[in-house]
Design a protein around this motif. Structure first.
Motif, short mmCIF file in Angstrom:
data_model
loop_
_atom_site.label_atom_id
_atom_site.label_comp_id
_atom_site.label_asym_id
_atom_site.label_seq_id
_atom_site.Cartn_x
_atom_site.Cartn_y
_atom_site.Cartn_z
N GLY A 91 0.82 -1.20 0.00
CA GLY A 91 0.00 0.00 0.00
C GLY A 91 0.85 1.24 0.00
N GLY A 92 0.25 2.38 0.24
CA GLY A 92 0.96 3.64 0.24
C GLY A 92 0.58 4.49 1.44
N GLY A 93 1.50 5.33 1.87
CA GLY A 93 1.23 6.23 2.98
C GLY A 93 0.60 7.52 2.48
N ALA A 94 -0.21 8.14 3.31
CA ALA A 94 -0.85 9.41 2.98
C ALA A 94 -0.50 10.43 4.06
N PRO A 95 0.68 11.05 3.96
CA PRO A 95 1.10 12.02 4.98
C PRO A 95 0.27 13.29 4.92
N SER A 96 0.27 14.02 6.02
CA SER A 96 -0.45 15.28 6.11
C SER A 96 0.33 16.20 7.04
N PRO A 97 -0.02 17.49 7.12
CA PRO A 97 0.68 18.37 8.06
C PRO A 97 0.61 17.89 9.49
N LYS A 98 -0.47 17.21 9.85
CA LYS A 98 -0.62 16.71 11.22
C LYS A 98 0.10 15.40 11.44
N HIS A 99 0.18 14.57 10.40
CA HIS A 99 0.78 13.24 10.51
C HIS A 99 1.97 13.15 9.57
N ASP A 100 3.16 13.26 10.13
CA ASP A 100 4.40 13.24 9.35
C ASP A 100 4.79 11.79 9.06
N ILE A 101 4.06 11.18 8.13
CA ILE A 101 4.31 9.78 7.76
C ILE A 101 5.39 9.75 6.69
N ARG A 102 6.44 8.97 6.93
CA ARG A 102 7.56 8.90 5.99
C ARG A 102 7.80 7.45 5.58
N LEU A 103 8.58 7.30 4.50
CA LEU A 103 8.89 5.96 4.02
C LEU A 103 9.62 5.19 5.11
N GLY A 104 9.19 3.96 5.33
CA GLY A 104 9.77 3.14 6.39
C GLY A 104 8.99 3.18 7.68
N ASP A 105 8.07 4.15 7.83
CA ASP A 105 7.28 4.25 9.04
C ASP A 105 6.26 3.11 9.13
N ILE A 106 5.69 2.95 10.30
CA ILE A 106 4.72 1.89 10.57
C ILE A 106 3.41 2.52 10.97
N VAL A 107 2.32 2.00 10.43
CA VAL A 107 0.99 2.48 10.76
C VAL A 107 0.21 1.34 11.40
N VAL A 108 -0.31 1.56 12.60
CA VAL A 108 -1.09 0.55 13.32
C VAL A 108 -2.52 1.06 13.44
N SER A 109 -3.47 0.25 13.04
CA SER A 109 -4.86 0.69 13.08
C SER A 109 -5.37 0.71 14.52
N THR A 110 -6.06 1.79 14.85
CA THR A 110 -6.71 1.92 16.15
C THR A 110 -8.08 2.55 15.95
N PRO A 111 -9.08 2.16 16.74
CA PRO A 111 -10.42 2.74 16.59
C PRO A 111 -10.40 4.25 16.80
N HIS A 112 -11.26 4.95 16.04
CA HIS A 112 -11.30 6.41 16.13
C HIS A 112 -12.66 6.89 15.64
N ASN A 113 -13.28 7.78 16.41
CA ASN A 113 -14.57 8.38 16.03
C ASN A 113 -15.62 7.34 15.66
N GLY A 114 -15.67 6.28 16.43
CA GLY A 114 -16.69 5.26 16.21
C GLY A 114 -16.36 4.25 15.14
N HIS A 115 -15.19 4.35 14.50
CA HIS A 115 -14.79 3.41 13.46
C HIS A 115 -13.79 2.42 14.04
N ILE A 232 6.17 5.11 14.54
CA ILE A 232 4.96 4.28 14.57
C ILE A 232 3.77 5.21 14.75
N HIS A 233 2.82 5.13 13.82
CA HIS A 233 1.63 5.97 13.84
C HIS A 233 0.41 5.10 14.19
N TYR A 234 -0.58 5.71 14.83
CA TYR A 234 -1.77 5.00 15.26
C TYR A 234 -3.00 5.75 14.75
N GLY A 235 -3.93 5.03 14.12
CA GLY A 235 -5.13 5.68 13.61
C GLY A 235 -5.86 4.79 12.63
N ILE A 236 -6.71 5.41 11.81
CA ILE A 236 -7.51 4.68 10.82
C ILE A 236 -6.65 4.31 9.62
#
Length: 301
Positions: A91-115, A232-236
């Motif tokens: 897959g691919g990362g979708a960085p934003s000003p709030k989430h500084d996601i870079r190549l090699g980073d890890i994303v772990v899914s966590t529940p958020h806003n009822g999802h 390591i990032h946590y979110g949807i």
């Protein structure tokens, strides 16, 4: 030899490259378990820590929800005591000003806003005003897995992690894998602004095709001494049956994505995570094995 009833973790890979990476994470390789002769899946058996793990890969040329669901269903049938599901995908990362996601980073899914942690962005309905409303979400992972994520997150916040050491040890042990599996130099991690269109059908790297004009790039400060790298990032995490390769759409979604994350059967208790990288990277250490279903995220969507 372990019996099939002793396997409690099932790990599914989408393609052969990911299958190679997954097998390197095993502490030991176990003897094959006798199964019926009409099997459509192939398996690798092993152990990480105290967990007996069975790994399978989708057949060459088969992708998507239906193929992954079939492999998962047959795995569950063969190994009735599976409690945790892992998946390695692309897959691919979708960085934003709030989430500084870079190549090699890890994303772990966590529940958020009822999802529940995974958002299937191509599942929904088109309304009369021509807007598309997403309606597909997976249920949240079991409490025990979410509690384990909280524990690991607290540990990493105070002590950091050793993911780079895990990768280095594997590549030192098997140097022939270094060409295709080593993490690229951070200087190659160029994040272009969403309006920059990459040439079609070109095999040249982005810095050759699109150049390095600062006006085309998103400026990001180097990570500091006490910043985790990889972070390591946590979110949807977004998932779909289609590949996202449009930066403008990616920017609207503002999510870290694991494209194969929703493909496992809902009976398989799991939590989704991903590694954002240009090449396949061994990003997952044994202590995370009981808490995440893994997908490798390659490049920026």
């Amino acid at each position: 030899m372990c019996t099939r009833e002793q396997y409690t973790v099932g790990w599914i890979c989408a393609i052969t490259t990911e299958y190679v990476a997954a097998k390197q994470m095993l502490d030991t390789v176990n003897d094959p378990v006798p199964l019926s002769h009409n099997q459509r899946n192939t398996y690798t058996f092993g152990k990480v820590g105290s967990h007996n793990i069975v790994i399978s890969v989708l057949p060459i040329g088969e992708y998507g929800i239906s193929s992954a669901a079939r492999v998962a269903e047959e795995m569950i049938h063969n190994f009735p005591n599976l409690r945790i599901g892992l998946m390695v995908g692309i897959g691919g990362g979708a960085p934003s000003p709030k989430h500084d996601i870079r190549l090699g980073d890890i994303v772990v899914s966590t529940p958020h806003n009822g999802h529940g942690g995974v958002f299937q962005y191509d599942y929904g309905k088109t309304m009369q005003d021509q807007t598309f409303r997403q309606t597909g979400f997976l249920d949240q992972p079991p409490t025990v897995l979410r509690a384990a994520v909280s524990e690991l997150r607290a540990q990493y916040m105070s002590d950091g992690h050793a993911l780079d050491d895990v990768v280095s040890k594997i590549l030192d042990k098997k140097p022939r894998l270094r060409r295709d599996f080593a993490r690229p130099d951070s200087a190659t991690d160029l994040l272009y602004k969403a309006h920059v269109v990459h040439p079609k059908d070109s095999e040249e790297p982005c810095n050759v095709n699109c150049g390095s004009d600062p006006s085309l790039l998103v400026t990001r400060d180097p990570r500091g001494e006490y910043d985790d790298d990889p972070a390591i990032h946590y979110g949807i995490i977004a998932s779909a049956n289609q590949l996202m390769k449009d930066a403008l759409t990616r920017t609207k979604m503002r999510l870290g994505k694991a494209w194969n994350g929703a493909e496992l059967h809902p009976r398989n208790s799991s939590l989704v995570g991903g590694n954002v990288c240009n090449k396949q990277l061994f990003s997952n250490q044994s202590e995370m094995l009981t808490t995440i279903r893994i997908s490798n995220l390659t490049s920026y969507a």
